[in-house]
Design a protein around this motif. Structure first.
Motif, PDB file in Angstrom:
ATOM      1  N   MET A 170     -68.396 -11.064  40.050  1.00 28.02           N
ATOM      2  CA  MET A 170     -67.445 -11.876  40.803  1.00 28.02           C
ATOM      3  C   MET A 170     -67.543 -11.599  42.304  1.00 28.02           C
ATOM      4  N   GLU A 171     -67.379 -12.655  43.090  1.00 28.82           N
ATOM      5  CA  GLU A 171     -67.299 -12.521  44.538  1.00 28.82           C
ATOM      6  C   GLU A 171     -65.948 -11.923  44.923  1.00 28.82           C
ATOM      7  N   PRO A 172     -65.848 -11.324  46.118  1.00 22.34           N
ATOM      8  CA  PRO A 172     -64.567 -10.754  46.552  1.00 22.34           C
ATOM      9  C   PRO A 172     -63.446 -11.801  46.520  1.00 22.34           C
ATOM     10  N   GLY A 173     -62.295 -11.396  45.973  1.00 19.89           N
ATOM     11  CA  GLY A 173     -61.141 -12.278  45.938  1.00 19.89           C
ATOM     12  C   GLY A 173     -61.116 -13.271  44.792  1.00 19.89           C
ATOM     13  N   THR A 174     -62.085 -13.211  43.890  1.00 19.65           N
ATOM     14  CA  THR A 174     -62.169 -14.177  42.785  1.00 19.65           C
ATOM     15  C   THR A 174     -61.094 -13.887  41.724  1.00 19.65           C
ATOM     16  N   ARG A 175     -60.546 -14.974  41.159  1.00 21.30           N
ATOM     17  CA  ARG A 175     -59.555 -14.876  40.086  1.00 21.30           C
ATOM     18  C   ARG A 175     -59.996 -15.777  38.936  1.00 21.30           C
ATOM     19  N   VAL A 176     -60.098 -15.198  37.731  1.00 27.72           N
ATOM     20  CA  VAL A 176     -60.612 -15.924  36.563  1.00 27.72           C
ATOM     21  C   VAL A 176     -59.640 -15.765  35.398  1.00 27.72           C
ATOM     22  N   ALA A 177     -59.364 -16.872  34.703  1.00 30.89           N
ATOM     23  CA  ALA A 177     -58.558 -16.843  33.483  1.00 30.89           C
ATOM     24  C   ALA A 177     -59.471 -17.026  32.277  1.00 30.89           C
ATOM     25  N   LEU A 178     -59.211 -16.288  31.198  1.00 29.95           N
ATOM     26  CA  LEU A 178     -60.026 -16.338  29.992  1.00 29.95           C
ATOM     27  C   LEU A 178     -59.216 -16.923  28.836  1.00 29.95           C
ATOM     28  N   ALA A 179     -59.894 -17.705  27.987  1.00 29.70           N
ATOM     29  CA  ALA A 179     -59.263 -18.252  26.781  1.00 29.70           C
ATOM     30  C   ALA A 179     -60.312 -18.253  25.671  1.00 29.70           C
ATOM     31  N   TYR A 180     -60.400 -17.140  24.950  1.00 23.98           N
ATOM     32  CA  TYR A 180     -61.368 -16.988  23.863  1.00 23.98           C
ATOM     33  C   TYR A 180     -60.637 -17.080  22.526  1.00 23.98           C
ATOM     34  N   VAL A 207     -62.104 -20.771  36.628  1.00 22.72           N
ATOM     35  CA  VAL A 207     -62.170 -20.145  37.944  1.00 22.72           C
ATOM     36  C   VAL A 207     -61.003 -20.692  38.756  1.00 22.72           C
ATOM     37  N   LEU A 208     -59.971 -19.886  38.906  1.00 20.35           N
ATOM     38  CA  LEU A 208     -58.793 -20.314  39.666  1.00 20.35           C
ATOM     39  C   LEU A 208     -59.118 -20.397  41.148  1.00 20.35           C
ATOM     40  N   GLU A 209     -59.873 -19.459  41.622  1.00 23.17           N
ATOM     41  CA  GLU A 209     -60.386 -19.467  42.986  1.00 23.17           C
ATOM     42  C   GLU A 209     -61.482 -18.427  43.064  1.00 23.17           C
ATOM     43  N   GLY A 210     -62.593 -18.766  43.721  1.00 21.30           N
ATOM     44  CA  GLY A 210     -63.647 -17.789  43.898  1.00 21.30           C
ATOM     45  C   GLY A 210     -64.970 -18.207  43.291  1.00 21.30           C
ATOM     46  N   GLY A 211     -65.844 -17.212  43.088  1.00 21.48           N
ATOM     47  CA  GLY A 211     -67.175 -17.496  42.581  1.00 21.48           C
ATOM     48  C   GLY A 211     -67.625 -16.439  41.590  1.00 21.48           C
ATOM     49  N   VAL A 212     -68.391 -16.861  40.565  1.00 16.86           N
ATOM     50  CA  VAL A 212     -68.890 -15.940  39.545  1.00 16.86           C
ATOM     51  C   VAL A 212     -70.362 -16.205  39.291  1.00 16.86           C
ATOM     52  N   PHE A 213     -71.045 -15.184  38.814  1.00 16.76           N
ATOM     53  CA  PHE A 213     -72.375 -15.326  38.234  1.00 16.76           C
ATOM     54  C   PHE A 213     -72.252 -14.792  36.816  1.00 16.76           C
ATOM     55  N   ASP A 220     -74.457 -18.318  21.563  1.00 16.13           N
ATOM     56  CA  ASP A 220     -73.598 -18.608  20.411  1.00 16.13           C
ATOM     57  C   ASP A 220     -73.502 -20.127  20.318  1.00 16.13           C
ATOM     58  N   SER A 221     -74.415 -20.719  19.545  1.00 15.22           N
ATOM     59  CA  SER A 221     -74.491 -22.186  19.482  1.00 15.22           C
ATOM     60  C   SER A 221     -73.244 -22.818  18.874  1.00 15.22           C
ATOM     61  N   THR A 222     -72.474 -22.036  18.126  1.00 12.76           N
ATOM     62  CA  THR A 222     -71.253 -22.581  17.525  1.00 12.76           C
ATOM     63  C   THR A 222     -70.084 -22.587  18.498  1.00 12.76           C
ATOM     64  N   ARG A 223     -70.211 -21.796  19.576  1.00 12.95           N
ATOM     65  CA  ARG A 223     -69.150 -21.738  20.584  1.00 12.95           C
ATOM     66  C   ARG A 223     -69.758 -21.775  21.981  1.00 12.95           C
ATOM     67  N   PRO A 224     -70.144 -22.939  22.472  1.00 20.29           N
ATOM     68  CA  PRO A 224     -70.663 -23.012  23.842  1.00 20.29           C
ATOM     69  C   PRO A 224     -69.632 -22.476  24.829  1.00 20.29           C
ATOM     70  N   LEU A 225     -70.108 -21.777  25.831  1.00 20.56           N
ATOM     71  CA  LEU A 225     -69.213 -21.238  26.856  1.00 20.56           C
ATOM     72  C   LEU A 225     -68.960 -22.303  27.911  1.00 20.56           C
ATOM     73  N   ARG A 226     -67.688 -22.500  28.257  1.00 22.69           N
ATOM     74  CA  ARG A 226     -67.303 -23.509  29.229  1.00 22.69           C
ATOM     75  C   ARG A 226     -66.598 -22.853  30.411  1.00 22.69           C
ATOM     76  N   ILE A 227     -67.022 -23.239  31.607  1.00 18.91           N
ATOM     77  CA  ILE A 227     -66.361 -22.785  32.826  1.00 18.91           C
ATOM     78  C   ILE A 227     -65.704 -23.994  33.474  1.00 18.91           C
ATOM     79  N   HIS A 228     -64.399 -23.905  33.698  1.00 16.34           N
ATOM     80  CA  HIS A 228     -63.630 -25.007  34.267  1.00 16.34           C
ATOM     81  C   HIS A 228     -63.426 -24.773  35.759  1.00 16.34           C
ATOM     82  N   LEU A 229     -63.745 -25.810  36.543  1.00 14.72           N
ATOM     83  CA  LEU A 229     -63.652 -25.750  38.001  1.00 14.72           C
ATOM     84  C   LEU A 229     -62.987 -27.055  38.468  1.00 14.72           C
ATOM     85  N   ASN A 230     -61.719 -26.976  38.854  1.00 17.54           N
ATOM     86  CA  ASN A 230     -60.973 -28.196  39.151  1.00 17.54           C
ATOM     87  C   ASN A 230     -61.058 -29.124  37.933  1.00 17.54           C
ATOM     88  N   LYS A 231     -61.552 -30.340  38.121  1.00 14.89           N
ATOM     89  CA  LYS A 231     -61.664 -31.296  37.028  1.00 14.89           C
ATOM     90  C   LYS A 231     -63.060 -31.311  36.413  1.00 14.89           C
TER      91      LYS A 231
END
Length: 354
Positions: free
Chosen positions: A169-179, A188-194, A200-211
């Motif tokens: 995570m970049e400095p100041g980043t805030r992330v919410a998780l829902a597994y 990503v509420l605000e900030g940047g991630v790598f 896991d083909s049965t559960r693709p990972l999704r990152i939400h950024l605004n809309k």
């Protein structure tokens, strides 16, 4: 051999020289690019000199941005009889103006869009009130599960998620998780991630950024939302990008997509080794809106909220910035573009033209 094509904004040999200056600084050229560069240099006897001048300008800008600090105001290009004479902001302005980055320029450095755009009839005060309203809106956002400190050292910290994915995570980043058993969702509420996504083909990972939503099964990519600007860059594998109503694009390795504050989508290339380059302590930006860059700097500058005077035309920035010298990067950008700041109670700074 893959066919090489210049970007649409390369309309002259000066434009092409500026393009190669930036490209040569990013990563090694592939076979098609090497052939295109050699062909262009041989097509006009003046092209090699054009390239040298463009590289000197680009390198001077990077040095200014990376090294200018409160106590270290020395320019590599402003000297008299071998003695430094201080940061030559006027020389930088002249170079940028020649390349069309400032008003009056007749060209364009790739990554620096012309500032000649229609002014928006708003008052800066209205913008501040809007931001205050957004604070109220943030109360309805989910709570953050991962929070990065406002410190450049956090970029090297790795967080391993319950599915085996790894995230930086970049400095100041805030992330919410829902597994859960069916979904892997990050917001990503605000900030940047790598993130390196565990397969896991049965559960693709999704990152939400605004809309927007970036979906991956097993890949490595960066995703950010700074100052309302959304950006996705892919280092490995593929990422599907969609909004709430339609699929927008499938990004493969070396591809990028970004959404400006007006909601317009853009697509382009990115050097794979530059994706998430901030993990090594440097931001490497290309054609980044100044609002987005200042939002990234904010956590490292005591959380100041930067507001661009809406009467000022939009500006985009390219360069290499040291995360450990955020004030140097900030001051260099102000000097290069002839900008000034005005502090407003409440932790705001209005950025305007001098």
């Amino acid at each position: 051999m893959t066919e090489f094509r210049y970007p649409d904004d390369c309309q002259s040999n000066d434009d092409i020289a500026d393009y190669w200056a930036v490209r040569l600084d990013q990563a090694d050229l592939n076979t098609a690019e090497k052939a295109a560069l050699e062909c262009w240099q041989q097509a006009d006897t003046g092209n090699p000199d054009r390239l040298i001048r463009a590289q000197q300008t680009w390198q001077a800008m990077e040095i200014s941005a990376a090294e200018l600090t409160d106590g270290d105001v020395v320019s590599s290009r402003s000297q008299t009889d071998g003695h430094p004479t201080g940061f030559d902001s006027e020389a930088v302005r002249r170079d940028l103006e020649r390349l069309g980055a400032l008003e009056g320029g007749n060209g364009r450095l790739p990554g620096m869009r012309s500032a000649k755009r229609r002014a928006r009839p708003m008052l800066a005060l209205f913008t501040i009130l809007l931001l205050v309203g957004l604070w109220g809106y943030s109360a309805f956002q989910p709570d953050a599960d991962l929070i990065a400190a406002h410190d450049p050292g956090v970029v090297s910290e790795v967080h391993e998620l319950s599915d085996g994915s790894r995230i930086w995570m970049e400095p100041g980043t805030r992330v919410a998780l829902a597994y859960n058993d069916n979904n892997r969702d990050l917001t990503v509420l605000e900030g940047g991630v790598f993130i390196e996504v565990a397969k896991d083909s049965t559960r693709p990972l999704r990152i939400h950024l605004n809309k927007l939503t970036a979906t991956a099964v097993g890949t490595a990519f960066s995703a950010s939302k700074w100052g309302g600007h959304v950006r996705v860059e892919v280092a490995e594998g593929t990422v599907d990008l969609e909004n709430r109503t339609a699929r927008l694009a499938r990004l493969t390795a070396g591809r990028a997509s970004w959404q400006d504050a007006d909601g317009d989508m853009h697509y382009g290339m990115v050097a794979r080794d530059r994706v998430g380059a901030w993990r090594d302590g440097r931001w490497v930006v290309n054609d980044m809106p100044i609002d987005e860059l200042f939002a990234r700097l904010s956590p490292l500058l005591d959380g100041v909220h930067f507001v661009r005077d809406p009467r000022m035309d939009e500006i985009t920035v390219s360069g290499s910035f040291d995360l450990h010298k955020p004030d140097g990067a900030y001051q260099a950008v102000l000097a290069a573009y002839g900008l000034t700041e005005q502090a407003i109670p409440g932790g705001f700074k209005i950025i305007s033209k001098k």
